[in-house]
Design an enzyme around this catalytic site. Structure first.
Site, PDB file in Angstrom:
ATOM      1  N   ASN A   8      25.489   8.463 -18.776  1.00  0.00           N
ATOM      2  CA  ASN A   8      23.689   9.374 -18.359  1.00  0.00           C
ATOM      3  C   ASN A   8      23.361   8.702 -17.755  1.00  0.00           C
ATOM      4  O   ASN A   8      22.898   7.418 -16.799  1.00  0.00           O
ATOM      5  CB  ASN A   8      23.529   8.631 -19.877  1.00  0.00           C
ATOM      6  CG  ASN A   8      22.333   8.926 -20.091  1.00  0.00           C
ATOM      7  OD1 ASN A   8      21.252   9.632 -19.066  1.00  0.00           O
ATOM      8  ND2 ASN A   8      22.158   9.395 -21.307  1.00  0.00           N
ATOM      9  N   ARG A  19       7.811   7.360  -7.877  1.00  0.00           N
ATOM     10  CA  ARG A  19       7.455   7.689  -6.537  1.00  0.00           C
ATOM     11  C   ARG A  19       7.324   8.762  -6.814  1.00  0.00           C
ATOM     12  O   ARG A  19       6.631   8.567  -5.563  1.00  0.00           O
ATOM     13  CB  ARG A  19       8.021   6.477  -6.164  1.00  0.00           C
ATOM     14  CG  ARG A  19       7.775   4.923  -5.749  1.00  0.00           C
ATOM     15  CD  ARG A  19       6.292   5.045  -5.410  1.00  0.00           C
ATOM     16  NE  ARG A  19       5.842   3.447  -5.419  1.00  0.00           N
ATOM     17  CZ  ARG A  19       6.596   2.894  -4.477  1.00  0.00           C
ATOM     18  NH1 ARG A  19       6.529   2.991  -3.172  1.00  0.00           N
ATOM     19  NH2 ARG A  19       5.493   1.550  -4.462  1.00  0.00           N
ATOM     20  N   HIS A  44      20.014  14.023 -20.183  1.00  0.00           N
ATOM     21  CA  HIS A  44      18.813  14.802 -21.135  1.00  0.00           C
ATOM     22  C   HIS A  44      17.840  15.260 -20.804  1.00  0.00           C
ATOM     23  O   HIS A  44      16.437  14.633 -20.682  1.00  0.00           O
ATOM     24  CB  HIS A  44      18.163  13.658 -21.637  1.00  0.00           C
ATOM     25  CG  HIS A  44      18.174  13.898 -23.698  1.00  0.00           C
ATOM     26  ND1 HIS A  44      18.566  13.176 -24.429  1.00  0.00           N
ATOM     27  CD2 HIS A  44      17.702  14.636 -24.253  1.00  0.00           C
ATOM     28  CE1 HIS A  44      17.649  13.676 -25.984  1.00  0.00           C
ATOM     29  NE2 HIS A  44      16.991  13.934 -25.217  1.00  0.00           N
ATOM     30  N   ARG A  46      14.888  16.354 -20.840  1.00  0.00           N
ATOM     31  CA  ARG A  46      13.757  16.494 -22.286  1.00  0.00           C
ATOM     32  C   ARG A  46      12.652  17.891 -21.252  1.00  0.00           C
ATOM     33  O   ARG A  46      11.986  17.608 -19.906  1.00  0.00           O
ATOM     34  CB  ARG A  46      13.038  15.648 -22.344  1.00  0.00           C
ATOM     35  CG  ARG A  46      14.019  13.930 -22.903  1.00  0.00           C
ATOM     36  CD  ARG A  46      13.428  12.752 -23.226  1.00  0.00           C
ATOM     37  NE  ARG A  46      14.160  12.114 -24.157  1.00  0.00           N
ATOM     38  CZ  ARG A  46      14.361  12.091 -25.602  1.00  0.00           C
ATOM     39  NH1 ARG A  46      14.163  13.089 -26.593  1.00  0.00           N
ATOM     40  NH2 ARG A  46      14.720  11.315 -26.154  1.00  0.00           N
ATOM     41  N   GLU A  71      22.894  16.688 -23.187  1.00  0.00           N
ATOM     42  CA  GLU A  71      22.288  16.349 -24.297  1.00  0.00           C
ATOM     43  C   GLU A  71      20.641  17.268 -24.987  1.00  0.00           C
ATOM     44  O   GLU A  71      20.065  17.338 -23.465  1.00  0.00           O
ATOM     45  CB  GLU A  71      21.817  15.240 -24.475  1.00  0.00           C
ATOM     46  CG  GLU A  71      23.017  14.150 -24.638  1.00  0.00           C
ATOM     47  CD  GLU A  71      22.688  12.971 -24.714  1.00  0.00           C
ATOM     48  OE1 GLU A  71      23.198  11.764 -24.699  1.00  0.00           O
ATOM     49  OE2 GLU A  71      21.001  12.676 -23.919  1.00  0.00           O
ATOM     50  N   THR A 101      13.555   7.369 -27.074  1.00  0.00           N
ATOM     51  CA  THR A 101      15.428   7.060 -27.020  1.00  0.00           C
ATOM     52  C   THR A 101      15.562   8.029 -27.943  1.00  0.00           C
ATOM     53  O   THR A 101      15.313   7.564 -29.125  1.00  0.00           O
ATOM     54  CB  THR A 101      16.337   6.424 -26.450  1.00  0.00           C
ATOM     55  OG1 THR A 101      17.238   7.019 -26.300  1.00  0.00           O
ATOM     56  CG2 THR A 101      16.308   5.036 -27.124  1.00  0.00           C
ATOM     57  N   HIS A 191      25.128   4.677 -27.322  1.00  0.00           N
ATOM     58  CA  HIS A 191      23.692   3.938 -27.140  1.00  0.00           C
ATOM     59  C   HIS A 191      23.566   2.821 -27.713  1.00  0.00           C
ATOM     60  O   HIS A 191      24.547   2.242 -28.734  1.00  0.00           O
ATOM     61  CB  HIS A 191      23.124   4.553 -28.666  1.00  0.00           C
ATOM     62  CG  HIS A 191      21.689   5.067 -28.565  1.00  0.00           C
ATOM     63  ND1 HIS A 191      20.280   3.824 -27.957  1.00  0.00           N
ATOM     64  CD2 HIS A 191      20.908   6.124 -28.101  1.00  0.00           C
ATOM     65  CE1 HIS A 191      19.206   4.631 -27.843  1.00  0.00           C
ATOM     66  NE2 HIS A 191      19.348   5.864 -27.971  1.00  0.00           N
ATOM     67  N   ASP A 192      22.958   1.686 -26.499  1.00  0.00           N
ATOM     68  CA  ASP A 192      23.061   0.374 -26.796  1.00  0.00           C
ATOM     69  C   ASP A 192      25.134  -0.536 -26.583  1.00  0.00           C
ATOM     70  O   ASP A 192      24.716  -1.704 -26.311  1.00  0.00           O
ATOM     71  CB  ASP A 192      22.443   0.132 -27.609  1.00  0.00           C
ATOM     72  CG  ASP A 192      21.363   0.321 -27.825  1.00  0.00           C
ATOM     73  OD1 ASP A 192      20.490   0.427 -26.129  1.00  0.00           O
ATOM     74  OD2 ASP A 192      20.564   0.458 -28.409  1.00  0.00           O
TER      75      ASP A 192
END
Ligand code: PXP
Length: 240
Positions: A8, A19, A44, A46, A71, A101, A191-192
């Site tokens: 990801n 920046r 992802h 968004r 995603e 998240t 995830h994690d």
């Protein structure tokens, strides 16, 4: 079974956007990591474009030589992206736009009629649909009833429980995965996941189809460099 490592790359876009210029170069990064042996790129996009932009999503589709996984919450914008790009995989998540998240999966029972329609539409573009769920048998069965090809198990709880009691932390994931397998769906996880907890997860759920990893992998690359970091993650998944 070989488990795909999908990286990801949201965090690279986060760093670039801090920046407003083009450092680090996200597209160069995507090109390079594909040479280091990974099996997929995840983004992802968004609606607030705080990391991956719409432009990034389309540009990256031109350079992905592995498996592209997009995603998102399945609104009209997302459906248009999938219909234009037709990535190998679309992962649908239930989160609202303001969450930091995706930190929980779908209730595939309550949202059944909505999900059936959405999944049918996404599959009509030739894309495999993975649905993000918590590791509960009823949600796995619900995912199957909605027509999903794959489930992605939310591993946030695993990663925190693993630190207390790893034997216990894996149980519900194993049960949910076995149910997914029994129903002929591929089982993904994400995830994690990190260099501490990934090996154990893979050792207990050997038939895992794909892991999608961002935050820890990109953070590890600050210390080890990205090529070495990818080698380390691939080793945890039993690649030589
Ligand atoms: N899977 C899904 C559905 C996600 O939303 C994310 C985070 O964007 C991940 C996997 C990867 O999680 P992490 O960044 O903690 O590795």
């Amino acid at each position: 079974m070989k488990t795909r490592l999908s990286v990801n790359v949201n965090k690279i876009a986060t760093l670039r956007n801090a920046r407003g210029g083009n450092i680090p170069n996200l597209y160069q990064f995507v090109n390079d990591i594909q040479k280091f042996g990974i099996h997929g790129i995840t983004v992802h996009p968004r609606p607030d474009e705080r990391h991956i932009t719409l432009k990034d999503t389309y540009e990256i589709s031109k350079i992905v030589k592995t498996n592209y996984n997009i995603e998102g919450y399945p609104d009209d914008r997302f459906i248009k992206i999938i219909s234009d790009i037709k990535p190998e995989q679309a992962t649908i998540v239930p989160d609202t736009h303001d969450v930091i998240t995706s930190d929980q999966g779908w209730d595939t029972v309550k949202n059944k009629s909505f999900l059936i329609e959405i999944i049918k539409k996404l599959k009509s573009f030739g894309t495999k649909v993975s649905i993000f769920i918590n590791p509960e048998i009823e949600y796995v069965e619900g995912a199957f009833d909605c027509g999903a090809d794959r489930i992605e198990l939310y591993t946030g709880d695993y990663s925190s429980d693993y630190l207390q009691d790893k034997n216990n932390s894996i149980k519900k994931y194993l049960n949910a995965s076995l149910k997914g397998k029994e129903l002929n769906m591929d089982v993904n996880a994400g995830h994690d996941l990190n260099l501490d907890n990934l090996k154990y997860f893979k050792s207990k759920i050997s038939f895992l189809f794909e892991v999608s990893i961002g935050h820890a992998l990109i953070s590890d690359s600050i210390y080890y460099g990205i090529e070495n970091t990818i080698k380390k993650y691939l080793a945890e998944l039993n690649y030589e």
